[in-house]
Design a protein around this motif. Sequence first.
Motif, PDB file in Angstrom:
ATOM      1  N   VAL A  47       0.822  -1.218   0.000  1.00  0.00           N
ATOM      2  CA  VAL A  47       0.000   0.000   0.000  1.00  0.00           C
ATOM      3  C   VAL A  47       0.855   1.267   0.000  1.00  0.00           C
ATOM      4  CG1 VAL A  47      -1.862   1.216   1.179  1.00  0.00           C
ATOM      5  CG2 VAL A  47      -1.666  -1.248   1.421  1.00  0.00           C
ATOM      6  N   ASP A  48       1.821   1.321   0.908  1.00  0.00           N
ATOM      7  CA  ASP A  48       2.559   2.571   1.092  1.00  0.00           C
ATOM      8  C   ASP A  48       3.373   2.958  -0.144  1.00  0.00           C
ATOM      9  OD1 ASP A  48       1.495   2.382   3.636  1.00  0.00           O
ATOM     10  OD2 ASP A  48       3.284   1.460   4.477  1.00  0.00           O
ATOM     11  N   SER A  49       4.161   2.005  -0.664  1.00  0.00           N
ATOM     12  CA  SER A  49       4.981   2.368  -1.830  1.00  0.00           C
ATOM     13  C   SER A  49       4.098   2.599  -3.064  1.00  0.00           C
ATOM     14  CB  SER A  49       6.064   1.325  -2.103  1.00  0.00           C
ATOM     15  OG  SER A  49       5.528   0.095  -2.505  1.00  0.00           O
ATOM     16  N   SER A  50       2.960   1.912  -3.141  1.00  0.00           N
ATOM     17  CA  SER A  50       2.071   2.124  -4.288  1.00  0.00           C
ATOM     18  C   SER A  50       1.460   3.524  -4.272  1.00  0.00           C
ATOM     19  CB  SER A  50       0.941   1.087  -4.295  1.00  0.00           C
ATOM     20  OG  SER A  50       1.479  -0.196  -4.488  1.00  0.00           O
ATOM     21  N   VAL A  51       1.085   3.981  -3.071  1.00  0.00           N
ATOM     22  CA  VAL A  51       0.505   5.322  -2.961  1.00  0.00           C
ATOM     23  C   VAL A  51       1.571   6.380  -3.280  1.00  0.00           C
ATOM     24  CG1 VAL A  51      -0.489   6.999  -1.339  1.00  0.00           C
ATOM     25  CG2 VAL A  51      -1.358   4.662  -1.410  1.00  0.00           C
ATOM     26  N   ASP A 184      -4.680   4.078   7.718  1.00  0.00           N
ATOM     27  CA  ASP A 184      -6.031   4.224   7.154  1.00  0.00           C
ATOM     28  C   ASP A 184      -6.101   5.461   6.252  1.00  0.00           C
ATOM     29  OD1 ASP A 184      -5.650   5.367   9.826  1.00  0.00           O
ATOM     30  OD2 ASP A 184      -7.651   6.212   9.561  1.00  0.00           O
ATOM     31  N   GLU A 185      -5.293   6.468   6.567  1.00  0.00           N
ATOM     32  CA  GLU A 185      -5.269   7.675   5.728  1.00  0.00           C
ATOM     33  C   GLU A 185      -4.552   7.399   4.397  1.00  0.00           C
ATOM     34  OE1 GLU A 185      -5.120  11.370   8.751  1.00  0.00           O
ATOM     35  OE2 GLU A 185      -3.351  10.091   8.834  1.00  0.00           O
ATOM     36  N   VAL A 186      -3.498   6.577   4.482  1.00  0.00           N
ATOM     37  CA  VAL A 186      -2.778   6.214   3.256  1.00  0.00           C
ATOM     38  C   VAL A 186      -3.752   5.490   2.322  1.00  0.00           C
ATOM     39  CG1 VAL A 186      -0.834   4.921   2.278  1.00  0.00           C
ATOM     40  CG2 VAL A 186      -0.602   6.000   4.512  1.00  0.00           C
ATOM     41  N   ARG A 187      -4.572   4.609   2.903  1.00  0.00           N
ATOM     42  CA  ARG A 187      -5.546   3.859   2.086  1.00  0.00           C
ATOM     43  C   ARG A 187      -6.554   4.810   1.441  1.00  0.00           C
ATOM     44  NH1 ARG A 187      -4.391  -1.525   3.561  1.00  0.00           N
ATOM     45  NH2 ARG A 187      -4.179  -1.929   5.777  1.00  0.00           N
ATOM     46  N   MET A 188      -7.038   5.783   2.215  1.00  0.00           N
ATOM     47  CA  MET A 188      -7.985   6.787   1.698  1.00  0.00           C
ATOM     48  C   MET A 188      -7.371   7.526   0.508  1.00  0.00           C
ATOM     49  SD  MET A 188     -10.868   8.168   2.754  1.00  0.00           S
ATOM     50  CE  MET A 188     -12.131   7.208   3.494  1.00  0.00           C
ATOM     51  N   VAL A 189      -6.130   7.934   0.682  1.00  0.00           N
ATOM     52  CA  VAL A 189      -5.434   8.680  -0.369  1.00  0.00           C
ATOM     53  C   VAL A 189      -5.244   7.776  -1.602  1.00  0.00           C
ATOM     54  CG1 VAL A 189      -3.213   9.765  -0.970  1.00  0.00           C
ATOM     55  CG2 VAL A 189      -4.315  10.307   1.209  1.00  0.00           C
ATOM     56  N   GLY A 190      -4.912   6.510  -1.356  1.00  0.00           N
ATOM     57  CA  GLY A 190      -4.735   5.549  -2.451  1.00  0.00           C
ATOM     58  C   GLY A 190      -5.998   5.394  -3.265  1.00  0.00           C
ATOM     59  N   TYR A 201      -6.485  -2.082  -0.137  1.00  0.00           N
ATOM     60  CA  TYR A 201      -6.930  -2.770   1.083  1.00  0.00           C
ATOM     61  C   TYR A 201      -6.232  -4.115   1.263  1.00  0.00           C
ATOM     62  CZ  TYR A 201     -10.097   1.014   1.556  1.00  0.00           C
ATOM     63  OH  TYR A 201     -10.585   2.275   1.721  1.00  0.00           O
ATOM     64  N   ARG A 202      -5.047  -4.206   0.718  1.00  0.00           N
ATOM     65  CA  ARG A 202      -4.253  -5.419   0.815  1.00  0.00           C
ATOM     66  C   ARG A 202      -3.905  -5.748   2.260  1.00  0.00           C
ATOM     67  NH1 ARG A 202       1.100  -6.770  -2.505  1.00  0.00           N
ATOM     68  NH2 ARG A 202       2.166  -6.376  -0.554  1.00  0.00           N
ATOM     69  N   GLN A 203      -3.926  -7.046   2.589  1.00  0.00           N
ATOM     70  CA  GLN A 203      -3.498  -7.452   3.939  1.00  0.00           C
ATOM     71  C   GLN A 203      -1.989  -7.243   4.083  1.00  0.00           C
ATOM     72  OE1 GLN A 203      -3.367 -11.686   4.632  1.00  0.00           O
ATOM     73  NE2 GLN A 203      -3.970 -12.130   2.551  1.00  0.00           N
ATOM     74  N   ASN A 240     -16.002 -15.333  -0.416  1.00  0.00           N
ATOM     75  CA  ASN A 240     -16.863 -15.466   0.760  1.00  0.00           C
ATOM     76  C   ASN A 240     -16.966 -14.184   1.584  1.00  0.00           C
ATOM     77  OD1 ASN A 240     -17.772 -18.503   1.166  1.00  0.00           O
ATOM     78  ND2 ASN A 240     -15.745 -18.512   0.242  1.00  0.00           N
ATOM     79  N   GLY A 241     -16.583 -13.069   0.993  1.00  0.00           N
ATOM     80  CA  GLY A 241     -16.744 -11.768   1.644  1.00  0.00           C
ATOM     81  C   GLY A 241     -15.837 -11.547   2.847  1.00  0.00           C
ATOM     82  N   LEU A 242     -14.751 -12.312   2.934  1.00  0.00           N
ATOM     83  CA  LEU A 242     -13.861 -12.167   4.107  1.00  0.00           C
ATOM     84  C   LEU A 242     -12.678 -11.247   3.823  1.00  0.00           C
ATOM     85  CD1 LEU A 242     -13.895 -15.900   5.269  1.00  0.00           C
ATOM     86  CD2 LEU A 242     -14.975 -13.966   6.423  1.00  0.00           C
ATOM     87  N   GLU A 243     -12.460 -10.927   2.540  1.00  0.00           N
ATOM     88  CA  GLU A 243     -11.347 -10.043   2.175  1.00  0.00           C
ATOM     89  C   GLU A 243     -11.597  -8.667   2.783  1.00  0.00           C
ATOM     90  OE1 GLU A 243      -9.105  -9.535  -2.020  1.00  0.00           O
ATOM     91  OE2 GLU A 243     -11.123  -8.711  -1.945  1.00  0.00           O
ATOM     92  N   GLY A 244     -10.593  -8.102   3.407  1.00  0.00           N
ATOM     93  CA  GLY A 244     -10.773  -6.780   4.015  1.00  0.00           C
ATOM     94  C   GLY A 244     -11.433  -6.853   5.386  1.00  0.00           C
ATOM     95  N   LYS A 245     -11.963  -8.043   5.751  1.00  0.00           N
ATOM     96  CA  LYS A 245     -12.594  -8.191   7.081  1.00  0.00           C
ATOM     97  C   LYS A 245     -11.648  -8.887   8.041  1.00  0.00           C
ATOM     98  CE  LYS A 245     -17.467  -7.978   6.066  1.00  0.00           C
ATOM     99  NZ  LYS A 245     -18.319  -8.835   5.242  1.00  0.00           N
ATOM    100  N   VAL A 246     -10.953  -9.906   7.535  1.00  0.00           N
ATOM    101  CA  VAL A 246      -9.985 -10.624   8.368  1.00  0.00           C
ATOM    102  C   VAL A 246      -8.634  -9.936   8.154  1.00  0.00           C
ATOM    103  CG1 VAL A 246      -8.883 -12.855   8.806  1.00  0.00           C
ATOM    104  CG2 VAL A 246     -11.299 -12.759   8.148  1.00  0.00           C
ATOM    105  N   TRP A 247      -7.937  -9.675   9.240  1.00  0.00           N
ATOM    106  CA  TRP A 247      -6.709  -8.871   9.185  1.00  0.00           C
ATOM    107  C   TRP A 247      -5.642  -9.491   8.293  1.00  0.00           C
ATOM    108  CZ3 TRP A 247      -4.875  -4.239  10.930  1.00  0.00           C
ATOM    109  CH2 TRP A 247      -3.480  -4.090  10.984  1.00  0.00           C
TER     110      TRP A 247
END
Length: 327
Positions: A47-51, A184-190, A201-203, A240-247
């Motif tokens: 996430v960080d280097s991609s943003v 969480d802010e980095v994700r928002m910006v991404g 939202y990658r684990q 199964n909708g678990l992506e982004g829900k399980v850490w």
Amino acid sequence: MTEIRRPDNMERITTPELANAFIEEQLAALREQIKDQKVLLALSGGVDSSVVAALLIKAVGQQLVCVHVNHGLLRKGEPEQVIEVFRNQMKANLIYVDASDRFLDKLAGVTDPEQKRMIIGNEFIEVFAEEARKQDGIRFLAQGTIWPDILESEAGIKAHHNAGGLPEDLQFELVEPVRILFKDEVRMVGEALGLPAGMVYRQPFPGPGLGVRCPGAITRDRLEAVRESDAILREEFAKNGLEGKVWQYFTVVPDFKSTGVKDGKRTFDWPCIIRAINTTDVMEVTVEHLPAELMDHLVSRIIKEVPGINRVLYDFTPKPPATVEYE
Ligand code: XMP
């Protein structure tokens, strides 16, 4: 090193509007700092280097040189996604280095976890330095340092792994455009920059990659079993909708074999261990309990599709006493 600090009263970036305002501010600041010079970035696809890459592409375009090193321990589809998103879609200047053989040759026969980490870390710096030396006129090095990295290194909890490490002849000025942001802010910006959700939202994924999930001496066949079973697990979690829900969730293939039976014949193969955990601070971790049908489905897919596996186990151990990773 820039001494920009997060102002105590800075509003948390929680909306696309605030993310866009941050982006505009940063673009102006980056153009002002970089002018017509060149910037180098080690782009892992995290996430960080991609943003940071997406911001710099917007700010200075082709003056940014991204280097994506494949150390052979990435997950299935990762290098392809980095190339697709950054080279094909965002038209970034991206150098892709497939150094898999080099890393795996160096790791052959190495069983000590710390030594494995050291080899991976040192080799990474060496490969990156070689690419950097091929470039003329680089003035800046961009890094995906975020605010918790700064706080943790100041508190002496962990060495801030982004900074430094490059040899003497490669000293650049640092560019750290997400330095004042929380994750969480980095994700928002991404998201506001248009990066795909799967990337934003990658684990969490450790630097030494699948290497720490292939305990003991890494062999190509066992590493492949880790990579394939991990891909199945991720696919099923997404369905199964678990992506982004399980850490964090992944598979481990330990270096021992057990007896099984397939088509009336004896097999002697590895087990595959599934681990799925939740946490807020990573110091304490609880185990995610999966629905029984999903468990059964995972067992049957992994056994059927992954060569070398004849048994699937589930790790029910919290942290402490176990750590998240196996090495
Ligand atoms: P442990 O195994 O220490 O893991 O309970 C806690 C979290 O840290 C991640 N991890 C790493 N991340 N480099 C990284 O960037 C590493 O060497 C490393 N080791 C563990 C792990 O995936 C988990 O999220």
